[in-house]
Design a protein around this motif. Structure first.
Motif, short mmCIF file in Angstrom:
data_model
loop_
_atom_site.label_atom_id
_atom_site.label_comp_id
_atom_site.label_asym_id
_atom_site.label_seq_id
_atom_site.Cartn_x
_atom_site.Cartn_y
_atom_site.Cartn_z
N GLY A 196 -9.92 11.16 3.68
CA GLY A 196 -9.30 10.85 4.95
C GLY A 196 -8.28 9.75 4.98
O GLY A 196 -7.59 9.58 5.97
N MET A 197 -8.16 8.97 3.90
CA MET A 197 -7.23 7.84 3.94
C MET A 197 -6.60 7.44 2.62
O MET A 197 -5.81 6.50 2.61
CB MET A 197 -7.91 6.62 4.56
N TYR A 198 -6.94 8.10 1.54
CA TYR A 198 -6.39 7.67 0.26
C TYR A 198 -5.69 8.81 -0.48
O TYR A 198 -6.00 9.98 -0.25
CB TYR A 198 -7.49 7.11 -0.63
N TYR A 199 -4.77 8.42 -1.35
CA TYR A 199 -4.12 9.37 -2.23
C TYR A 199 -4.47 9.02 -3.68
O TYR A 199 -4.77 7.87 -3.99
CB TYR A 199 -2.60 9.32 -2.06
N CYS A 200 -4.43 10.04 -4.56
CA CYS A 200 -4.65 9.81 -5.98
C CYS A 200 -3.50 10.44 -6.76
O CYS A 200 -3.04 11.54 -6.46
CB CYS A 200 -5.96 10.44 -6.43
N ARG A 224 -6.30 5.91 -12.83
CA ARG A 224 -7.30 5.17 -12.07
C ARG A 224 -6.99 3.69 -11.88
O ARG A 224 -7.40 3.10 -10.89
CB ARG A 224 -8.68 5.30 -12.74
N ALA A 225 -6.32 3.08 -12.86
CA ALA A 225 -6.06 1.64 -12.73
C ALA A 225 -4.89 1.22 -13.61
O ALA A 225 -4.61 1.83 -14.63
CB ALA A 225 -7.30 0.84 -13.10
N ALA A 226 -4.21 0.15 -13.17
CA ALA A 226 -3.06 -0.37 -13.90
C ALA A 226 -2.90 -1.86 -13.60
O ALA A 226 -3.50 -2.37 -12.65
CB ALA A 226 -1.79 0.39 -13.52
N GLU A 227 -2.08 -2.53 -14.41
CA GLU A 227 -1.78 -3.95 -14.19
C GLU A 227 -0.35 -4.09 -13.70
O GLU A 227 0.57 -3.56 -14.32
CB GLU A 227 -1.94 -4.73 -15.51
N PRO A 275 -7.86 4.18 -8.03
CA PRO A 275 -6.85 5.21 -7.79
C PRO A 275 -6.28 5.19 -6.37
O PRO A 275 -5.08 5.43 -6.18
CB PRO A 275 -7.59 6.52 -8.07
N GLY A 276 -7.13 4.92 -5.37
CA GLY A 276 -6.65 4.88 -4.00
C GLY A 276 -5.76 3.67 -3.76
O GLY A 276 -4.70 3.78 -3.14
N LYS A 277 -6.19 2.52 -4.27
CA LYS A 277 -5.41 1.30 -4.09
C LYS A 277 -4.08 1.39 -4.83
O LYS A 277 -3.06 0.89 -4.35
CB LYS A 277 -6.22 0.10 -4.60
N LEU A 278 -4.10 2.02 -6.00
CA LEU A 278 -2.89 2.15 -6.79
C LEU A 278 -1.81 2.90 -6.01
O LEU A 278 -0.66 2.48 -5.95
CB LEU A 278 -3.24 2.88 -8.09
#
Length: 195
Positions: free
Chosen positions: A84-88, A105-108, A132-135
């Motif tokens: 409902g609120m995130y993209y991957c 999934r994650a990065a710097e 992944p969502g935050k990225l």
DNA sequence: TGAATGATGCGCT
DNA sequence: GCGCATCATTCAT
């Protein structure tokens, strides 16, 4: 011709078995020339989703409108909406017709961290991209970028000759089926691994 | 520090 | 309707 300091990954890089591409992505840089400015980040965590026999893969139940990009040519961005609120963000792998992709999934953060902070208020440093969502939120990626060709200059991956000293491997996060497949790869040294 | 939970919308059964 | 490749918050230990 723009002068390139680093080598952009070609379609041949993605056009390989997904379990070869996934660990190779660690240490590569995602570059996105967004409307707000240039963003880049070092990849430290990925997961492989491979074909119709993988029950956790979106393509397990065949071709649909949502997962169509995965069936297409490799080297394309597959972005989907979830919870409902995130993209991957995923990178399509394997030859056209074989539905497979690697989830980022994650990065710097590298370049454009100030822009990422605007898109994810209250976050700093590794907290901007450690999931992944935050990225996708910090990069400003939505459905609009689904299907982008990573061979173009809008968004692409770059080899900056970074070597990952220790690569960890585990089951994939958040999936209930297919736990026996240990298709998550991550940089054991990085502090930006997802929770 | 870990488990439970609500937010939130879309695609599929 | 239900379930989801998530995240932030709350509550318990």
């Amino acid at each position: 011709m723009p002068v390139r300091k680093f080598k952009k990954l070609t379609r041949a890089f993605y056009n390989r078995p997904t379990l070869e591409v996934a660990p190779d992505l660690l240490g590569k840089y995602l570059v996105y020339n967004s409307p707000r400015g240039k963003l880049s980040a070092k990849i430290v965590e990925v997961e492989a989703y491979i074909g119709q026999d993988d029950p956790a893969c979106h393509a397990a139940r065949g071709l649909t409108k949502r997962n169509a990009v995965m069936f297409g040519p490799p080297g394309v961005a597959y972005i989907y909406f979830v919870y409902g609120m995130y993209y991957c963000l995923n990178f399509v792998t394997e030859p056209e017709g074989i539905p497979a992709a690697v989830l980022l999934r994650a990065a710097e953060p590298a370049e454009g961290e100030d822009i990422m902070r605007q898109l994810s208020p209250g976050k700093n440093g590794c907290d901007l991209l450690n999931g992944p969502g935050k990225l996708c939120r910090s990069f400003g990626l939505t459905r609009d970028q689904n299907g982008l060709d990573l061979i173009d200059d809008y968004m692409y991956l770059e080899d900056r000759a970074v070597v990952i000293a220790e690569i960890g491997q585990s089951s994939r996060v958040g999936v209930k089926v297919g736990k026996d497949r240990r298709w998550r790869f991550y940089d054991r040294i990085s502090k930006a691994i997802s929770k």
